[in-house]
Design a protein around this motif. Structure first.
Motif, PDB file in Angstrom:
ATOM      1  N   ALA A 286       0.825  -1.201   0.000  1.00  0.00           N
ATOM      2  CA  ALA A 286       0.000   0.000   0.000  1.00  0.00           C
ATOM      3  C   ALA A 286       0.863   1.257   0.000  1.00  0.00           C
ATOM      4  O   ALA A 286       0.555   2.238  -0.685  1.00  0.00           O
ATOM      5  CB  ALA A 286      -0.921  -0.002   1.224  1.00  0.00           C
ATOM      6  N   LEU A 287       1.952   1.222   0.746  1.00  0.00           N
ATOM      7  CA  LEU A 287       2.864   2.371   0.772  1.00  0.00           C
ATOM      8  C   LEU A 287       3.502   2.584  -0.596  1.00  0.00           C
ATOM      9  O   LEU A 287       3.562   3.717  -1.092  1.00  0.00           O
ATOM     10  CB  LEU A 287       3.948   2.149   1.828  1.00  0.00           C
ATOM     11  CG  LEU A 287       4.968   3.254   2.005  1.00  0.00           C
ATOM     12  CD1 LEU A 287       4.292   4.548   2.401  1.00  0.00           C
ATOM     13  CD2 LEU A 287       5.996   2.857   3.030  1.00  0.00           C
ATOM     14  N   ILE A 288       3.945   1.521  -1.221  1.00  0.00           N
ATOM     15  CA  ILE A 288       4.544   1.641  -2.553  1.00  0.00           C
ATOM     16  C   ILE A 288       3.520   2.157  -3.554  1.00  0.00           C
ATOM     17  O   ILE A 288       3.824   3.031  -4.373  1.00  0.00           O
ATOM     18  CB  ILE A 288       5.126   0.284  -2.998  1.00  0.00           C
ATOM     19  CG1 ILE A 288       6.339  -0.064  -2.137  1.00  0.00           C
ATOM     20  CG2 ILE A 288       5.508   0.306  -4.469  1.00  0.00           C
ATOM     21  CD1 ILE A 288       6.823  -1.483  -2.318  1.00  0.00           C
ATOM     22  N   ALA A 289       2.300   1.639  -3.496  1.00  0.00           N
ATOM     23  CA  ALA A 289       1.253   2.090  -4.411  1.00  0.00           C
ATOM     24  C   ALA A 289       0.926   3.563  -4.210  1.00  0.00           C
ATOM     25  O   ALA A 289       0.743   4.304  -5.173  1.00  0.00           O
ATOM     26  CB  ALA A 289       0.001   1.237  -4.229  1.00  0.00           C
ATOM     27  N   ALA A 290       0.853   3.983  -2.964  1.00  0.00           N
ATOM     28  CA  ALA A 290       0.518   5.385  -2.685  1.00  0.00           C
ATOM     29  C   ALA A 290       1.615   6.331  -3.156  1.00  0.00           C
ATOM     30  O   ALA A 290       1.336   7.414  -3.670  1.00  0.00           O
ATOM     31  CB  ALA A 290       0.269   5.571  -1.191  1.00  0.00           C
ATOM     32  N   VAL A 291       2.851   5.942  -2.989  1.00  0.00           N
ATOM     33  CA  VAL A 291       3.966   6.815  -3.371  1.00  0.00           C
ATOM     34  C   VAL A 291       4.122   6.872  -4.888  1.00  0.00           C
ATOM     35  O   VAL A 291       4.343   7.930  -5.462  1.00  0.00           O
ATOM     36  CB  VAL A 291       5.274   6.344  -2.693  1.00  0.00           C
ATOM     37  CG1 VAL A 291       6.469   7.051  -3.258  1.00  0.00           C
ATOM     38  CG2 VAL A 291       5.182   6.553  -1.198  1.00  0.00           C
ATOM     39  N   THR A 292       3.976   5.730  -5.550  1.00  0.00           N
ATOM     40  CA  THR A 292       4.201   5.719  -6.996  1.00  0.00           C
ATOM     41  C   THR A 292       2.994   6.225  -7.790  1.00  0.00           C
ATOM     42  O   THR A 292       3.169   6.737  -8.887  1.00  0.00           O
ATOM     43  CB  THR A 292       4.563   4.304  -7.480  1.00  0.00           C
ATOM     44  OG1 THR A 292       3.515   3.407  -7.124  1.00  0.00           O
ATOM     45  CG2 THR A 292       5.864   3.847  -6.882  1.00  0.00           C
ATOM     46  N   ALA A 293       1.795   6.093  -7.242  1.00  0.00           N
ATOM     47  CA  ALA A 293       0.611   6.526  -7.975  1.00  0.00           C
ATOM     48  C   ALA A 293       0.526   8.050  -8.043  1.00  0.00           C
ATOM     49  O   ALA A 293       0.165   8.606  -9.077  1.00  0.00           O
ATOM     50  CB  ALA A 293      -0.649   5.962  -7.336  1.00  0.00           C
TER      51      ALA A 293
END
Length: 63
Positions: free
Chosen positions: A37-44
């Motif tokens: 979720a952290l990776i998705a939030a940062v990259t999105a």
């Protein structure tokens, strides 16, 4: 009963309850989901404010 013994027994009971409720697999999956979720939030949305990314990570972690 000395206070130290009582705290020790309470800590052991809490630890036993935690192990009974959450297995190792559940904890591993929860950590993987939170990191995802952290990776998705940062990259999105890399230019989004930090608090918005925190809300997204929190919401995805709860799911």
């Amino acid at each position: 009963m000395p206070p130290h013994d009582q705290r020790f027994r309470i800590a052991n009971a809490a630890r036993a309850w935690w192990r009974a409720v959450l297995s190792d697999r559940v904890i591993i999956v929860a950590v993987i989901m939170t990191v995802g979720a952290l990776i998705a939030a940062v990259t999105a949305q890399p230019d989004a404010p930090l608090w918005k990314r925190g809300v997204v990570v929190g919401a995805l972690s709860i799911l």
